[in-house]
Design a protein around this motif. Sequence first.
Motif, PDB file in Angstrom:
ATOM      1  N   LYS A  43      -7.760 -16.071  10.305  1.00 13.50           N
ATOM      2  CA  LYS A  43      -9.054 -16.311  10.951  1.00 13.50           C
ATOM      3  C   LYS A  43      -9.036 -15.864  12.411  1.00 13.50           C
ATOM      4  N   VAL A  44      -7.955 -16.169  13.125  1.00 13.59           N
ATOM      5  CA  VAL A  44      -7.870 -15.782  14.536  1.00 13.59           C
ATOM      6  C   VAL A  44      -7.782 -14.266  14.660  1.00 13.59           C
ATOM      7  N   MET A  45      -7.049 -13.611  13.768  1.00 17.80           N
ATOM      8  CA  MET A  45      -6.992 -12.145  13.774  1.00 17.80           C
ATOM      9  C   MET A  45      -8.384 -11.547  13.596  1.00 17.80           C
ATOM     10  N   ALA A  46      -9.124 -12.058  12.616  1.00 16.78           N
ATOM     11  CA  ALA A  46     -10.473 -11.544  12.367  1.00 16.78           C
ATOM     12  C   ALA A  46     -11.381 -11.780  13.564  1.00 16.78           C
ATOM     13  N   PHE A  47     -11.216 -12.936  14.207  1.00 19.15           N
ATOM     14  CA  PHE A  47     -12.007 -13.257  15.382  1.00 19.15           C
ATOM     15  C   PHE A  47     -11.718 -12.299  16.532  1.00 19.15           C
ATOM     16  N   LEU A  48     -10.448 -11.990  16.762  1.00 17.96           N
ATOM     17  CA  LEU A  48     -10.061 -11.176  17.908  1.00 17.96           C
ATOM     18  C   LEU A  48     -10.295  -9.686  17.707  1.00 17.96           C
ATOM     19  N   HIS A  49     -10.582  -9.266  16.485  1.00 24.14           N
ATOM     20  CA  HIS A  49     -10.668  -7.842  16.170  1.00 24.14           C
ATOM     21  C   HIS A  49     -11.537  -7.069  17.157  1.00 24.14           C
ATOM     22  N   GLY A  50     -12.686  -7.596  17.499  1.00 24.36           N
ATOM     23  CA  GLY A  50     -13.602  -6.874  18.378  1.00 24.36           C
ATOM     24  C   GLY A  50     -13.686  -7.428  19.786  1.00 24.36           C
ATOM     25  N   GLN A  51     -12.687  -8.219  20.190  1.00 23.63           N
ATOM     26  CA  GLN A  51     -12.700  -8.818  21.526  1.00 23.63           C
ATOM     27  C   GLN A  51     -11.817  -8.005  22.476  1.00 23.63           C
ATOM     28  N   THR A  52     -12.099  -8.089  23.751  1.00 24.99           N
ATOM     29  CA  THR A  52     -11.302  -7.387  24.752  1.00 24.99           C
ATOM     30  C   THR A  52     -10.505  -8.350  25.631  1.00 24.99           C
ATOM     31  N   ARG A  53     -10.853  -9.619  25.601  1.00 26.49           N
ATOM     32  CA  ARG A  53     -10.142 -10.604  26.405  1.00 26.49           C
ATOM     33  C   ARG A  53      -8.934 -11.121  25.628  1.00 26.49           C
ATOM     34  N   PRO A  54      -7.912 -11.648  26.312  1.00 27.10           N
ATOM     35  CA  PRO A  54      -6.741 -12.200  25.623  1.00 27.10           C
ATOM     36  C   PRO A  54      -7.101 -13.461  24.835  1.00 27.10           C
ATOM     37  N   MET A  55      -6.293 -13.755  23.838  1.00 24.10           N
ATOM     38  CA  MET A  55      -6.574 -14.852  22.923  1.00 24.10           C
ATOM     39  C   MET A  55      -6.750 -16.181  23.641  1.00 24.10           C
ATOM     40  N   TRP A  56      -5.910 -16.462  24.644  1.00 23.78           N
ATOM     41  CA  TRP A  56      -5.956 -17.782  25.280  1.00 23.78           C
ATOM     42  C   TRP A  56      -7.245 -17.999  26.063  1.00 23.78           C
ATOM     43  N   ASP A  57      -8.013 -16.939  26.298  1.00 16.93           N
ATOM     44  CA  ASP A  57      -9.313 -17.098  26.955  1.00 16.93           C
ATOM     45  C   ASP A  57     -10.346 -17.761  26.047  1.00 16.93           C
ATOM     46  N   PHE A  58      -9.980 -17.938  24.769  1.00 17.23           N
ATOM     47  CA  PHE A  58     -10.916 -18.530  23.814  1.00 17.23           C
ATOM     48  C   PHE A  58     -10.422 -19.878  23.290  1.00 17.23           C
ATOM     49  N   GLU A  59      -9.531 -20.506  24.081  1.00 12.93           N
ATOM     50  CA  GLU A  59      -9.083 -21.837  23.703  1.00 12.93           C
ATOM     51  C   GLU A  59     -10.279 -22.785  23.648  1.00 12.93           C
ATOM     52  N   ASP A  60     -10.166 -23.812  22.802  1.00  9.18           N
ATOM     53  CA  ASP A  60     -11.267 -24.756  22.612  1.00  9.18           C
ATOM     54  C   ASP A  60     -11.370 -25.685  23.821  1.00  9.18           C
ATOM     55  N   VAL A  61     -11.860 -25.115  24.921  1.00  7.53           N
ATOM     56  CA  VAL A  61     -12.062 -25.851  26.166  1.00  7.53           C
ATOM     57  C   VAL A  61     -13.502 -25.592  26.620  1.00  7.53           C
ATOM     58  N   GLY A  62     -14.271 -26.655  26.796  1.00 12.97           N
ATOM     59  CA  GLY A  62     -15.645 -26.475  27.244  1.00 12.97           C
ATOM     60  C   GLY A  62     -16.396 -25.486  26.360  1.00 12.97           C
ATOM     61  N   ASP A  63     -17.038 -24.523  27.019  1.00 13.30           N
ATOM     62  CA  ASP A  63     -17.785 -23.517  26.266  1.00 13.30           C
ATOM     63  C   ASP A  63     -17.117 -22.143  26.334  1.00 13.30           C
TER      64      ASP A  63
END
Length: 386
Positions: free
Chosen positions: A106-126
């Motif tokens: 799931k995380v691989m599929a999510f990151l496929h089209g992202q340019t920011r590093p994975m930790w920028d999408f931690e479940d913190v705030g929004d």
Amino acid sequence: MYPHATWTYPTAIRFGAGRIAELGEACRAAGIARPLLVTDPGIARLPIAGRLRGLLAAAGLGAGEFSDVQPNPTEENVAAGLAGLRAGGHDGVVAFGGGSALDCGKVMAFLHGQTRPMWDFEDVGDWWRRADPAGILPVVAVPTTAGTGSEVGRAGVITNLATRTKKVIFHPAMMPRQVICDAELTVGLPPALTAGTGMDAFAHCLEAYCAPGYHPMAEGIAVEGMRLVQEYLPRAYRDGSDLEARANMLAAAAMGATAFQKGLGAIHALSHPVGALYGTHHGLTNAVFMPYVLDFNREVLWDKIDRLAGWLEIDEGFSGFLDFVLRLRRDLGIPHTLDKIGVDKARFDEMARMAIADPTAGGNPRALTEDDARDLYERALEGRVG
């Protein structure tokens, strides 16, 4: 008759024995023509993985495969899988296995089209709003264990090796488009793993029910999920070929993950550092901590657990429910103390700091301090309940 249904809550779920045969159809329904099969090394060697490859080929779906997923997936696992996903020109993921394979896929599929590093999408705030939703690939999720419920979740848990902490990567669009819950795929799960994963489902339901806040739908789902575990986990543990029990445990696992959008608590907050530092099985670790956390929360949960005990037809309210949990653990061969899963007191101070920083700690119905966390680790090592 064995349970058999088609659900669209919380996502499209094809539930029933033998429904893995619909894998090609599920991929097409999710808009996937060139999937990457994501699993773990153990499952990749099993005949069922060969069957999945055959089903995809028969459906005319050109598929690749990635199986370098650890039991507690790491950022390196995600990075390697993501590189293969992009290089192969895949347009979706078939995540097949236990919670680790599902989370990683799931995380691989999510990151496929992202340019920011994975930790920028931690479940913190929004932080999830940082993502480009157009870059998220669809996922078909096929669980082979009845525990995490990751197949119906909007997040993945990944270990940050630099800090030795588990991080939750979240986005609403990470929810798999299609899910196949086929009890036949769980029949080969050994009794110990059946127990550990089943208790993970129970922990999700219990903590969701106990978390503060108003979400009666989540609480109702959690209560029924606990009833299913109460009735069917001992049966699945005793007889792994019991398809009715296996099916109902798959339902309970999905219900736990659906319910815990309301919150989790100290069971998970204590468990995550242990898993990150010692590599223990997540569900088993949750099961070890469960009675100690229940006892810790006793004063603030007395009435609520009394009601739960009544719904589950357990006598003597809170005390009876705690006794039920202790008895269930014993019947399933769950260790009572941390030393039995290879954990000593050497890192208790470090783990206590990690526990209160864990995002699940805030969902505990009683505030969890660093001193509380350390005391709970000591109780779990010594076996002190009450």
